[in-house]
Design a protein around this motif. Structure first.
Motif, PDB file in Angstrom:
ATOM      1  N   UNK A  95      22.248 -33.520 -19.816  1.00 60.59           N
ATOM      2  CA  UNK A  95      21.082 -32.991 -20.469  1.00 60.59           C
ATOM      3  C   UNK A  95      20.334 -32.117 -19.478  1.00 60.59           C
ATOM      4  N   UNK A  96      19.971 -30.935 -19.892  1.00 57.72           N
ATOM      5  CA  UNK A  96      19.267 -30.032 -19.003  1.00 57.72           C
ATOM      6  C   UNK A  96      17.800 -29.941 -19.383  1.00 57.72           C
ATOM      7  N   UNK A  97      17.024 -29.578 -18.424  1.00 56.57           N
ATOM      8  CA  UNK A  97      15.586 -29.404 -18.656  1.00 56.57           C
ATOM      9  C   UNK A  97      15.342 -27.906 -18.798  1.00 56.57           C
ATOM     10  N   UNK A  98      14.854 -27.460 -19.956  1.00 52.40           N
ATOM     11  CA  UNK A  98      14.741 -26.026 -20.184  1.00 52.40           C
ATOM     12  C   UNK A  98      13.694 -25.332 -19.312  1.00 52.40           C
ATOM     13  N   UNK A  99      12.671 -26.030 -18.879  1.00 53.31           N
ATOM     14  CA  UNK A  99      11.611 -25.379 -18.122  1.00 53.31           C
ATOM     15  C   UNK A  99      11.499 -25.979 -16.720  1.00 53.31           C
ATOM     16  N   UNK A 100      12.603 -26.150 -16.068  1.00 58.89           N
ATOM     17  CA  UNK A 100      12.622 -26.726 -14.735  1.00 58.89           C
ATOM     18  C   UNK A 100      12.125 -25.691 -13.730  1.00 58.89           C
ATOM     19  N   UNK A 101      11.436 -26.156 -12.730  1.00 56.91           N
ATOM     20  CA  UNK A 101      10.934 -25.243 -11.697  1.00 56.91           C
ATOM     21  C   UNK A 101      11.851 -25.219 -10.482  1.00 56.91           C
ATOM     22  N   UNK A 102      13.091 -25.613 -10.648  1.00 54.68           N
ATOM     23  CA  UNK A 102      14.051 -25.623  -9.556  1.00 54.68           C
ATOM     24  C   UNK A 102      14.530 -24.204  -9.283  1.00 54.68           C
ATOM     25  N   UNK A 103      14.481 -23.818  -8.019  1.00 55.40           N
ATOM     26  CA  UNK A 103      14.951 -22.495  -7.615  1.00 55.40           C
ATOM     27  C   UNK A 103      16.069 -22.680  -6.604  1.00 55.40           C
ATOM     28  N   UNK A 104      17.180 -22.035  -6.846  1.00 60.26           N
ATOM     29  CA  UNK A 104      18.314 -22.113  -5.945  1.00 60.26           C
ATOM     30  C   UNK A 104      18.352 -20.881  -5.065  1.00 60.26           C
ATOM     31  N   UNK A 105      18.696 -21.099  -3.804  1.00 59.21           N
ATOM     32  CA  UNK A 105      18.838 -19.976  -2.889  1.00 59.21           C
ATOM     33  C   UNK A 105      20.251 -19.432  -3.002  1.00 59.21           C
ATOM     34  N   UNK A 106      20.356 -18.138  -3.140  1.00 60.60           N
ATOM     35  CA  UNK A 106      21.664 -17.487  -3.189  1.00 60.60           C
ATOM     36  C   UNK A 106      22.074 -17.181  -1.750  1.00 60.60           C
ATOM     37  N   UNK A 107      23.283 -17.551  -1.356  1.00 58.26           N
ATOM     38  CA  UNK A 107      23.721 -17.272   0.020  1.00 58.26           C
ATOM     39  C   UNK A 107      23.720 -15.775   0.307  1.00 58.26           C
ATOM     40  N   UNK A 108      23.416 -15.434   1.564  1.00 59.86           N
ATOM     41  CA  UNK A 108      23.382 -14.026   1.944  1.00 59.86           C
ATOM     42  C   UNK A 108      24.747 -13.397   1.747  1.00 59.86           C
ATOM     43  N   UNK A 109      24.763 -12.234   1.159  1.00 58.74           N
ATOM     44  CA  UNK A 109      26.000 -11.497   0.918  1.00 58.74           C
ATOM     45  C   UNK A 109      26.651 -11.817  -0.411  1.00 58.74           C
ATOM     46  N   UNK A 110      26.323 -12.964  -1.014  1.00 54.51           N
ATOM     47  CA  UNK A 110      26.950 -13.349  -2.276  1.00 54.51           C
ATOM     48  C   UNK A 110      26.515 -12.423  -3.415  1.00 54.51           C
ATOM     49  N   UNK A 111      25.250 -12.038  -3.404  1.00 52.45           N
ATOM     50  CA  UNK A 111      24.756 -11.117  -4.437  1.00 52.45           C
ATOM     51  C   UNK A 111      25.482  -9.781  -4.384  1.00 52.45           C
ATOM     52  N   UNK A 112      25.783  -9.310  -3.168  1.00 52.78           N
ATOM     53  CA  UNK A 112      26.505  -8.037  -3.025  1.00 52.78           C
ATOM     54  C   UNK A 112      27.925  -8.146  -3.558  1.00 52.78           C
ATOM     55  N   UNK A 113      28.561  -9.305  -3.313  1.00 48.95           N
ATOM     56  CA  UNK A 113      29.912  -9.494  -3.846  1.00 48.95           C
ATOM     57  C   UNK A 113      29.898  -9.477  -5.374  1.00 48.95           C
ATOM     58  N   UNK A 114      28.917 -10.156  -5.963  1.00 46.51           N
ATOM     59  CA  UNK A 114      28.830 -10.181  -7.425  1.00 46.51           C
ATOM     60  C   UNK A 114      28.476  -8.810  -7.992  1.00 46.51           C
ATOM     61  N   UNK A 115      27.644  -8.053  -7.280  1.00 43.71           N
ATOM     62  CA  UNK A 115      27.328  -6.695  -7.743  1.00 43.71           C
ATOM     63  C   UNK A 115      28.576  -5.828  -7.750  1.00 43.71           C
ATOM     64  N   UNK A 116      29.382  -5.953  -6.700  1.00 40.31           N
ATOM     65  CA  UNK A 116      30.625  -5.181  -6.642  1.00 40.31           C
ATOM     66  C   UNK A 116      31.574  -5.565  -7.767  1.00 40.31           C
ATOM     67  N   UNK A 117      31.714  -6.869  -8.015  1.00 45.41           N
ATOM     68  CA  UNK A 117      32.560  -7.327  -9.120  1.00 45.41           C
ATOM     69  C   UNK A 117      32.028  -6.808 -10.451  1.00 45.41           C
ATOM     70  N   UNK A 118      30.732  -6.912 -10.652  1.00 46.11           N
ATOM     71  CA  UNK A 118      30.135  -6.445 -11.910  1.00 46.11           C
ATOM     72  C   UNK A 118      30.359  -4.957 -12.109  1.00 46.11           C
ATOM     73  N   UNK A 119      30.200  -4.191 -11.043  1.00 48.11           N
ATOM     74  CA  UNK A 119      30.408  -2.746 -11.140  1.00 48.11           C
ATOM     75  C   UNK A 119      31.835  -2.420 -11.563  1.00 48.11           C
TER      76      UNK A 119
END
Length: 147
Positions: A1-25
């Motif tokens: 069961x998930x909580x729809x309005x959770x205030x949990x924030x996850x840190x994205x590892x450095x460089x991971x966002x760039x890898x996903x941007x490249x894949x998305x592109x």
């Protein structure tokens, strides 16, 4: 069961966002029918390129993201020759510390010179304003004497 309005924030590892941007592109560019298979092939190709060229887009992306906070990230580092594993880190860290100290001393000198120039320019401005006031007061006195 998930909580729809959770205030949990996850840190994205450095460089991971760039890898996903490249894949998305690439996904948007190629429009594949089977996206998970395309992603697997994309990352395998990326690993092969990284192995051949020793270029890691995640590491490079981290440096690009970090450029505002750490300008030394783009300085070229000398490639390490064949060294003992224990000495490798100590030599690199000493080089980095020395480079940082030298650059900070140069920065301090540049800042000091800039401050001196600004102060001299301001003093010159004040002196010119004083001369203008003196000239205008002399002109007013002469015109009053003539009248």
């Amino acid at each position: 069961m998930s909580i729809p309005f959770s205030s949990t924030h996850y840190r994205i590892p450095q460089g991971f966002g760039n890898l996903l941007e490249g894949l998305t592109r690439e996904i948007l560019r190629e429009q594949p029918d089977n996206i998970p298979a395309f992603a697997a092939a994309y990352f395998e190709n990326l690993l092969e390129k990284r192995g051949k060229t020793n270029f890691d887009p995640a590491e490079w992306g981290t440096k690009v993201d970090d450029r505002f906070y750490n300008n030394h990230a783009f300085k070229e580092q000398e490639p390490l020759e064949k060294c003992e594993p224990g000495k490798e880190k100590s030599q690199t860290s000493m080089k980095e510390v020395t480079a940082l100290n030298e650059s900070s001393e140069k920065d301090k000198d540049m800042e000091e010179n800039a401050a001196l120039k600004i102060q001299a320019a301001f003093r010159g401005h004040l002196a010119r304003e004083k001369v203008k006031k003196m000239k205008s007061s002399d002109l007013q006195e002469k015109t009053e004497e003539n009248e």
